[in-house]
Design an enzyme around this catalytic site. Sequence first.
Site, PDB file in Angstrom:
ATOM      1  N   ARG A 186       0.798  -1.217   0.000  1.00 38.10           N
ATOM      2  CA  ARG A 186       0.000   0.000   0.000  1.00 38.10           C
ATOM      3  C   ARG A 186       0.841   1.282   0.000  1.00 38.10           C
ATOM      4  NH1 ARG A 186      -2.752  -3.943   1.388  1.00 38.10           N
ATOM      5  NH2 ARG A 186      -0.818  -4.507   2.384  1.00 38.10           N
ATOM      6  N   THR A 187       1.796   1.380   0.920  1.00 34.54           N
ATOM      7  CA  THR A 187       2.509   2.653   1.058  1.00 34.54           C
ATOM      8  C   THR A 187       3.297   2.946  -0.220  1.00 34.54           C
ATOM      9  OG1 THR A 187       2.659   2.176   3.396  1.00 34.54           O
ATOM     10  CG2 THR A 187       4.007   3.989   2.578  1.00 34.54           C
ATOM     11  N   LYS A 241      26.178  -3.130  -1.564  1.00 33.02           N
ATOM     12  CA  LYS A 241      27.653  -3.067  -1.616  1.00 33.02           C
ATOM     13  C   LYS A 241      28.224  -2.379  -0.393  1.00 33.02           C
ATOM     14  CE  LYS A 241      27.142  -2.103  -6.518  1.00 33.02           C
ATOM     15  NZ  LYS A 241      27.220  -0.932  -7.405  1.00 33.02           N
ATOM     16  N   ARG A 264      10.967   3.793   3.380  1.00 32.91           N
ATOM     17  CA  ARG A 264      10.615   2.907   4.496  1.00 32.91           C
ATOM     18  C   ARG A 264      11.886   2.177   4.885  1.00 32.91           C
ATOM     19  NH1 ARG A 264       5.592  -1.156   4.628  1.00 32.91           N
ATOM     20  NH2 ARG A 264       4.608   0.831   5.163  1.00 32.91           N
ATOM     21  N   HIS A 302       4.483   5.840  11.504  1.00 30.04           N
ATOM     22  CA  HIS A 302       4.012   5.665  10.119  1.00 30.04           C
ATOM     23  C   HIS A 302       3.080   6.845   9.835  1.00 30.04           C
ATOM     24  CE1 HIS A 302       2.946   3.970   6.393  1.00 30.04           C
ATOM     25  NE2 HIS A 302       2.666   2.732   6.739  1.00 30.04           N
TER      26      HIS A 302
HETATM   27  N1   CP Z   1      -0.528  -0.069   5.690  1.00 35.24           N
HETATM   28  C1   CP Z   1       0.701  -0.308   5.191  1.00 35.24           C
HETATM   29  O1   CP Z   1       1.696   0.322   5.574  1.00 35.24           O
HETATM   30  O2   CP Z   1       0.734  -1.300   4.247  1.00 35.24           O
HETATM   31  P1   CP Z   1       2.024  -1.752   3.460  1.00 35.24           P
HETATM   32  O3   CP Z   1       2.959  -2.405   4.469  1.00 35.24           O
HETATM   33  O4   CP Z   1       1.545  -2.716   2.417  1.00 35.24           O
HETATM   34  O5   CP Z   1       2.681  -0.535   2.889  1.00 35.24           O
END
Ligand code: CP
Length: 309
Positions: free
Chosen positions: A51-52, A80, A101, A129
Site C-alpha cells: 500500500r505505502t 555493496k 521505508r 508511520h
Molecule cells: N498499511 C501499510 O503500511 O501497508 P504496506 O505495508 O503494504 O505498505
Amino acid sequence: MRHLIEPEDFTLEEIEELVDTGLKIYENPRDYQKICDGKILASLFFEPSTRTKFSFDSAMMRMGGNVIGFADADTSSTKKGESLADTIRVMGYYADVIVMRHPKEGAPKLASQYSSIPIINGGDGGHQHPTQTLTDLITIKRFKGTISGHTVAFCGDLKYGRTVHSLIRTMARFGTKHFYLVSPEELRLPDALKRQLVDKYGVELKEVVYLEEVIENIDILYMTRIQKERFFNEADYLKLKNSFKVTREKIKTAKPDMIIMHPLPRVNEIAYDVDDDQRAVYFEQSEMGVYVRMALIAKLLEVGPYARG
Ligand code: CP
C-alpha cells in the site's frame, strides 16, 4: 524545505488541511492531473510494502509526475555497503521528493539530516508511520464526518504496531478522549506512550483483553495484525498470532454506524466474510491513502493547491 518524519512535524491545522485537500482531490481528481508535471518521486523501500509504496507511486503518477526507486534495497548499492547518508545525498540530484521505508527506527530522521529534498517517512521499524495516520484520518473524516470526538478501540499488536503509535497520538492531539486498548498482556501499548497520552493530552485509556467487552461502546474499531517481523523469537509469535479474530458474530452487537478499519495487510485477524459488512471500510481506507498522499506530495513540492503566491 519541510520533511514528514512523524505526525508532530505538522500542526493540527496543516493535518486537517491535508485531509480536506485529499477529499477534494478524491472528488475531482482530474483537476490535479498535471500539477506535478516534470517532478520526480524517489521511492526507496528498504522493507516490504504494497500500500505505502504503490499508493505513493500512484499518487505521483496521477498528478503527472514520475517515479524512480526500489522496492528491494538489495538491488541498490546498499548491498555493496553504501551508507544511508550517501544514498540520500545522491538521490537529491535525481528526484524532487523522497519517500522511504526502513526497518531501523530513526532512519528517515537521519536521512532528513543529509537530504537536499523533502523526506517522507513511509514507516520506520516499530516507531512511526505518519502517512498511514493521514490515510486513517481522511478515512475517518469521509465516513464519520469529523476527525475527533469518537470512541475508538485499538485492537491487536499495540506494542509493535507503528500505525497505532502514530495515530493514537495524533487523535489525542485532535482532542479525542476515549480509547480502549484491546491486546494480550505481551502486546500492550508501550508505557512511555501511555504516560504521554494521559499526562499531555488527558485521555482516558482502558486496557482490556477481549474485544467483546467493548464492542457495543465504540464508534471506530481499528484492527492491526500481529507484527511477526518485530518478534525476537518465533515461539512468542506463534503463541500470540491468533489472539484476535473479528467475525460476523463478534460485531453483531456493535453500533450500526461503527466503522472497522485496518491499515492492512490482514493476516487472519478479520474473517473474510466481514468484508461484506457495510461497517468494514478497510479497503476504502487503502483507497483514500492515494488521495491524501497526493495532497502531501503537493504540499511538500509547493505545487497545485499549495503553490506559493
Ligand atoms: N498499511 C501499510 O503500511 O501497508 P504496506 O505495508 O503494504 O505498505
